[in-house]
Scaffold this motif. Structure first.
Motif, PDB file in Angstrom:
ATOM      1  N   SER A   2       0.844  -1.141  -0.134  1.00  0.00           N
ATOM      2  CA  SER A   2      -0.033  -0.061   0.159  1.00  0.00           C
ATOM      3  C   SER A   2       0.722   1.087  -0.061  1.00  0.00           C
ATOM      4  CB  SER A   2      -0.885   0.212   1.294  1.00  0.00           C
ATOM      5  OG  SER A   2      -1.392   1.375   1.355  1.00  0.00           O
ATOM      6  N   SER A   3       0.365   2.253  -0.674  1.00  0.00           N
ATOM      7  CA  SER A   3       1.176   3.329  -0.470  1.00  0.00           C
ATOM      8  C   SER A   3       1.146   4.108   0.548  1.00  0.00           C
ATOM      9  CB  SER A   3       0.539   4.387  -1.772  1.00  0.00           C
ATOM     10  OG  SER A   3      -1.119   4.656  -1.051  1.00  0.00           O
ATOM     11  N   PHE A 112      -3.158 -13.327 -12.062  1.00  0.00           N
ATOM     12  CA  PHE A 112      -2.867 -14.306 -10.994  1.00  0.00           C
ATOM     13  C   PHE A 112      -2.390 -13.727  -9.612  1.00  0.00           C
ATOM     14  CE2 PHE A 112      -1.717 -16.265 -15.072  1.00  0.00           C
ATOM     15  CZ  PHE A 112      -1.556 -17.754 -14.807  1.00  0.00           C
ATOM     16  N   ARG A 113      -3.337 -14.318  -8.555  1.00  0.00           N
ATOM     17  CA  ARG A 113      -3.069 -13.816  -7.069  1.00  0.00           C
ATOM     18  C   ARG A 113      -1.945 -14.712  -6.451  1.00  0.00           C
ATOM     19  NH1 ARG A 113      -5.856  -9.040  -8.212  1.00  0.00           N
ATOM     20  NH2 ARG A 113      -8.105  -9.303  -8.774  1.00  0.00           N
ATOM     21  N   ASP A 114      -1.323 -13.997  -5.310  1.00  0.00           N
ATOM     22  CA  ASP A 114      -0.632 -14.354  -4.387  1.00  0.00           C
ATOM     23  C   ASP A 114       0.625 -14.756  -4.954  1.00  0.00           C
ATOM     24  OD1 ASP A 114      -3.084 -14.183  -2.669  1.00  0.00           O
ATOM     25  OD2 ASP A 114      -3.710 -15.969  -3.338  1.00  0.00           O
ATOM     26  N   LEU A 193       2.298  -4.593  -9.996  1.00  0.00           N
ATOM     27  CA  LEU A 193       2.451  -3.537  -9.423  1.00  0.00           C
ATOM     28  C   LEU A 193       3.169  -3.696  -7.919  1.00  0.00           C
ATOM     29  CD1 LEU A 193      -1.017  -1.450  -9.617  1.00  0.00           C
ATOM     30  CD2 LEU A 193       1.148  -1.237 -11.124  1.00  0.00           C
ATOM     31  N   VAL A 194       4.110  -3.051  -7.486  1.00  0.00           N
ATOM     32  CA  VAL A 194       4.792  -3.078  -6.102  1.00  0.00           C
ATOM     33  C   VAL A 194       4.321  -2.095  -5.286  1.00  0.00           C
ATOM     34  CG1 VAL A 194       6.687  -4.191  -7.243  1.00  0.00           C
ATOM     35  CG2 VAL A 194       6.636  -1.719  -6.674  1.00  0.00           C
ATOM     36  N   SER A 195       3.650  -1.167  -5.728  1.00  0.00           N
ATOM     37  CA  SER A 195       2.831  -0.312  -4.738  1.00  0.00           C
ATOM     38  C   SER A 195       1.618   0.406  -5.532  1.00  0.00           C
ATOM     39  CB  SER A 195       3.782   1.095  -4.312  1.00  0.00           C
ATOM     40  OG  SER A 195       3.213   1.791  -3.525  1.00  0.00           O
ATOM     41  N   ARG A 309     -12.436  -5.021 -16.023  1.00  0.00           N
ATOM     42  CA  ARG A 309     -11.573  -4.206 -15.100  1.00  0.00           C
ATOM     43  C   ARG A 309     -10.929  -4.973 -14.080  1.00  0.00           C
ATOM     44  NH1 ARG A 309     -13.740   1.576 -12.911  1.00  0.00           N
ATOM     45  NH2 ARG A 309     -12.071   2.193 -11.532  1.00  0.00           N
ATOM     46  N   LEU A 310      -9.718  -4.844 -13.862  1.00  0.00           N
ATOM     47  CA  LEU A 310      -9.031  -5.689 -13.094  1.00  0.00           C
ATOM     48  C   LEU A 310      -8.649  -4.744 -11.833  1.00  0.00           C
ATOM     49  CD1 LEU A 310      -6.934  -7.870 -15.162  1.00  0.00           C
ATOM     50  CD2 LEU A 310      -8.802  -8.530 -14.057  1.00  0.00           C
ATOM     51  N   LYS A 311      -9.074  -5.165 -10.604  1.00  0.00           N
ATOM     52  CA  LYS A 311      -8.709  -4.529  -9.467  1.00  0.00           C
ATOM     53  C   LYS A 311      -7.185  -5.175  -8.825  1.00  0.00           C
ATOM     54  CE  LYS A 311     -10.485  -2.955  -4.864  1.00  0.00           C
ATOM     55  NZ  LYS A 311      -9.834  -1.565  -5.400  1.00  0.00           N
ATOM     56  N   TRP A 312      -6.301  -4.236  -8.678  1.00  0.00           N
ATOM     57  CA  TRP A 312      -5.084  -4.641  -8.103  1.00  0.00           C
ATOM     58  C   TRP A 312      -5.124  -5.160  -6.759  1.00  0.00           C
ATOM     59  CZ3 TRP A 312      -1.183  -6.019 -11.076  1.00  0.00           C
ATOM     60  CH2 TRP A 312      -1.088  -5.187 -12.426  1.00  0.00           C
ATOM     61  N   GLU A 313      -4.642  -6.108  -6.415  1.00  0.00           N
ATOM     62  CA  GLU A 313      -4.480  -6.691  -4.706  1.00  0.00           C
ATOM     63  C   GLU A 313      -3.237  -6.961  -4.637  1.00  0.00           C
ATOM     64  OE1 GLU A 313      -6.471 -10.235  -4.138  1.00  0.00           O
ATOM     65  OE2 GLU A 313      -8.496  -9.609  -4.696  1.00  0.00           O
ATOM     66  N   PRO A 314      -2.600  -6.870  -3.590  1.00  0.00           N
ATOM     67  CA  PRO A 314      -1.173  -6.964  -3.123  1.00  0.00           C
ATOM     68  C   PRO A 314      -0.604  -8.275  -3.743  1.00  0.00           C
ATOM     69  CG  PRO A 314      -2.143  -6.318  -1.234  1.00  0.00           C
ATOM     70  CD  PRO A 314      -3.364  -6.411  -2.065  1.00  0.00           C
TER      71      PRO A 314
END
Length: 363
Positions: A2-3, A112-114, A193-195, A309-314
């Motif tokens: 998270s930012s 791909f998550r996780d 994304l890393v942040s 629409r893709l929502k970014w998760e960690p």
């Protein structure tokens, strides 16, 4: 991820002869992936190469989706998009990578998550992964991590932006296929994304296979006869003006591609024009070309039933096929001063194959 997870502090990172104001983060895990813009970095023109898509090999497998046998797979829409949990991209063997290439071609975009193990590897591992799918591309103007020019970075924080250009349009969404001005544009592409902002900053994709299918058969037959110019000059000029890091590593090019292209593995036909890089229909007068292209751009914009629409998760990693999709970042987080920092791995593919076999493209 998270930012807001760390306290920000202004700092300057010097790269070559250019010093850039970067917002650093105390204890930020991915400082090695912050963008550099060395002004003494230049490359010769790209040369043609023979591309063999790994997905061809997967067609011969008894079960081309066996790499997903223990995964949870969710279809995001009927025509485009898939979410996968339970597959470790960092552990895929060549057999599974072949299947991955075919699955991305068929579903257009897969998240791909996780994938912490994949993301937290050394940048050399990113390159090794990408090279399996084609010759890696060095972006002519974008930032890259120091000493890793084959990694394209997207970056925006509350003080700096090196990828999101000022727009005089009423919306910031700009549909495009990455660097379509190259003679051999990208195929299977990877982004993580890393942040990312607490909310917003999603990525939207459109199936150019489905947008083409929505058109009347007679109009599609006409489009198959057309060629269009794709130009990198405007992007280079923007950088030369002092923006986007102010560098041009390779002189800009213009290449002609079919308006309708064929995927080399699936055989699907896809619309291949985009608002960011396509400039004109070859052999048409400007007004004629503008009417056709603006109709197609508006069609892509409005085709909600062709989009996901893709929502970014960690620790999410997104793979898509640039040959049969268009995409755009969604800049709805700008007023909230969030940080969006990502890495793209961009293998080139074949020269676009015309859907109409007798369509002759200039060399």
């Amino acid at each position: 991820m998270s930012s807001t997870a760390t306290t920000t502090t202004n700092s300057v990172i010097a790269q070559g002869s250019l010093s850039l104001p970067i917002v650093g983060k105390e204890g930020y895990k991915y400082t090695n992936l912050l963008p550099a813009f060395p002004k003494d970095e230049h490359y010769p023109p790209l040369t043609p190469f023979e591309h063999v898509d790994p997905g061809h090999r997967a067609l011969k497998h008894a079960d081309p989706r066996s790499f997903l046998k223990d995964a949870k797979v969710t279809q995001l829409t009927p025509s485009i998009g898939e979410e996968v949990r339970g597959v470790n991209l960092a552990a895929l063997d060549d057999h599974a990578k072949d299947q991955l290439a075919l699955e991305v071609a068929r579903r257009k975009v897969i998240v791909f998550r996780d994938q912490q193990e994949f993301i937290d590897r050394d940048p050399e591992a990113y390159l090794e992964f990408g090279r399996y799918f084609g010759r890696l591309h060095i972006h002519p103007t974008s930032g890259h991590p120091p000493n890793f020019p084959y990694l394209h970075l997207v970056y925006r924080d509350e003080n700096s932006s090196f990828n999101y250009e000022t727009s005089d349009r009423t919306i910031a969404t700009t549909w495009h296929s990455d660097v379509s001005y190259e003679r051999q544009p990208p195929g299977l592409t990877t982004l993580f994304l890393v942040s990312s902002p607490e909310t917003g900053g999603d990525t939207i994709f459109a199936s150019q296979v489905t947008t083409l299918k929505r058109l009347s058969p007679e109009f599609v037959a006409f489009l198959r006869t057309l060629k269009a110019e794709h130009s990198g000059h405007e992007q280079a000029d923007y950088s030369r003006s002092g923006k986007r890091g102010g560098v041009v590593r390779r002189e800009p090019v213009i290449h002609v591609h079919p308006v309708v292209r064929k995927h080399p593995v699936t055989g699907e036909e896809a619309l291949y024009v985009n608002r960011q890089f396509t400039r004109r229909i070859v052999d048409f007068k400007k007004e004629e070309s503008d009417v056709i292209l603006n109709f197609l751009y508006d069609h892509i914009d409005r085709s909600i039933d062709s989009q996901v629409r893709l929502k970014w998760e960690p620790y999410s990693v997104v793979l898509w096929d640039n040959r049969v999709t268009a995409h755009s970042a969604i800049l709805d987080f700008v007023e909230n001063k969030g940080t969006r920092h990502g890495v793209r791995i961009t293998p080139q593919a074949e020269r676009p194959i015309p859907a109409k076999e007798d369509l002759v493209l200039p060399e």
